[in-house]
Design a protein around this motif. Structure first.
Motif, PDB file in Angstrom:
ATOM      1  N   SER A  59      14.566   5.877   2.212  1.00 41.52           N
ATOM      2  CA  SER A  59      13.566   6.959   2.138  1.00 41.52           C
ATOM      3  C   SER A  59      14.104   8.218   2.794  1.00 41.52           C
ATOM      4  CB  SER A  59      12.266   6.529   2.823  1.00 41.52           C
ATOM      5  OG  SER A  59      11.675   5.451   2.131  1.00 41.52           O
ATOM      6  N   PHE A  74       5.074  10.294   4.194  1.00 44.47           N
ATOM      7  CA  PHE A  74       4.312   9.315   3.412  1.00 44.47           C
ATOM      8  C   PHE A  74       2.806   9.543   3.539  1.00 44.47           C
ATOM      9  CE2 PHE A  74       8.263   6.996   2.979  1.00 44.47           C
ATOM     10  CZ  PHE A  74       8.130   6.394   1.741  1.00 44.47           C
ATOM     11  N   ILE A  78       2.330   9.943  -0.095  1.00 42.82           N
ATOM     12  CA  ILE A  78       2.133   8.584  -0.642  1.00 42.82           C
ATOM     13  C   ILE A  78       1.289   7.809   0.381  1.00 42.82           C
ATOM     14  CG2 ILE A  78       3.265   6.593  -1.710  1.00 42.82           C
ATOM     15  CD1 ILE A  78       5.876   8.276  -1.698  1.00 42.82           C
ATOM     16  N   VAL A  81       1.112   3.827   0.688  1.00 44.02           N
ATOM     17  CA  VAL A  81       2.267   3.205   1.344  1.00 44.02           C
ATOM     18  C   VAL A  81       2.149   3.405   2.854  1.00 44.02           C
ATOM     19  CG1 VAL A  81       4.778   3.283   1.637  1.00 44.02           C
ATOM     20  CG2 VAL A  81       3.776   3.450  -0.652  1.00 44.02           C
ATOM     21  N   TYR A  82       1.778   4.607   3.262  1.00 43.99           N
ATOM     22  CA  TYR A  82       1.595   4.894   4.687  1.00 43.99           C
ATOM     23  C   TYR A  82       0.591   3.923   5.301  1.00 43.99           C
ATOM     24  CZ  TYR A  82       0.371   7.146   9.031  1.00 43.99           C
ATOM     25  OH  TYR A  82       0.136   7.385  10.362  1.00 43.99           O
ATOM     26  N   TRP A 171       3.507   5.131  12.780  1.00 44.93           N
ATOM     27  CA  TRP A 171       2.652   4.831  11.635  1.00 44.93           C
ATOM     28  C   TRP A 171       1.305   4.391  12.194  1.00 44.93           C
ATOM     29  CZ3 TRP A 171       4.786   4.781   6.484  1.00 44.93           C
ATOM     30  CH2 TRP A 171       6.143   5.073   6.439  1.00 44.93           C
TER      31      TRP A 171
END
Length: 173
Positions: A59, A74, A78, A81-82, A171
């Motif tokens: 990535s 992300f 996206i 996905v995150y 995250w």
């Protein structure tokens, strides 16, 4: 005690020891099963960590960003996905907590088994009771070994989970 009373007493002791042997065999079987599951989990988490590292490196290269910028990218582009990776991090932290509780139960099990082992080993070695106890003594030794092995493997599992959690540190949901 008379011969009849002695024989009856020994017969009762044998029954009691046989019940304990059955119980300890079940515990040993459970510990073996848990150990196999932990070993598989360690491998699975290790493999996942390697795949995660590869994914993050790819990535980083694909999007031309630094690794610490990937979560933000992300989340903005996206989000699904995150969120998946943020949940994986939370799951890893939950499993770490579960394994820490399991380790505490293993420590209690070791203490209990060591106490029982010590009692049965302390019997008069010339007595019939000591001879009856020999299979149980061996089971307690095996059980203690398995408790310790499971603790060691649980710590390895926690280590793998911590690596995943640290890799997904930024995250957050």
């Amino acid at each position: 005690m008379s011969n009849v009373e002695t024989n009856e007493h020994l017969s009762n002791l044998k029954k009691e020891i046989n019940k304990k042997i059955t119980t300890e065999n079940k515990q040993i079987s459970k510990l073996n099963s848990n150990n196999e599951k932990i070993i598989k989990a360690i491998k699975g988490y290790s493999d996942f960590y390697n795949e995660l590292s590869t994914f993050l490196n790819e990535s980083k290269n694909d999007f031309g960003i630094e690794e610490d910028e990937i979560p933000k990218y992300f989340k903005s582009n996206i989000n699904e996905v995150y969120e998946n990776y943020a949940h994986i991090k939370l799951d890893a932290l939950d499993e770490i907590s579960n394994q820490e509780h399991y380790i505490e139960s293993l420590k209690r099990g070791v203490k209990k088994s060591e106490k029982s082992l010590k009692f049965y080993e302390s019997q008069d070695k010339d007595s019939d009771f000591y001879e009856i106890c020999q299979p149980l003594i061996k089971l307690y030794e095996t059980e203690i070994e398995l408790f310790n092995k499971n603790e060691e493997n649980s710590r390895k599992m926690i280590n793998e989970l911590e690596k995943i959690s640290k890799k997904l540190d930024k995250w957050k949901l």
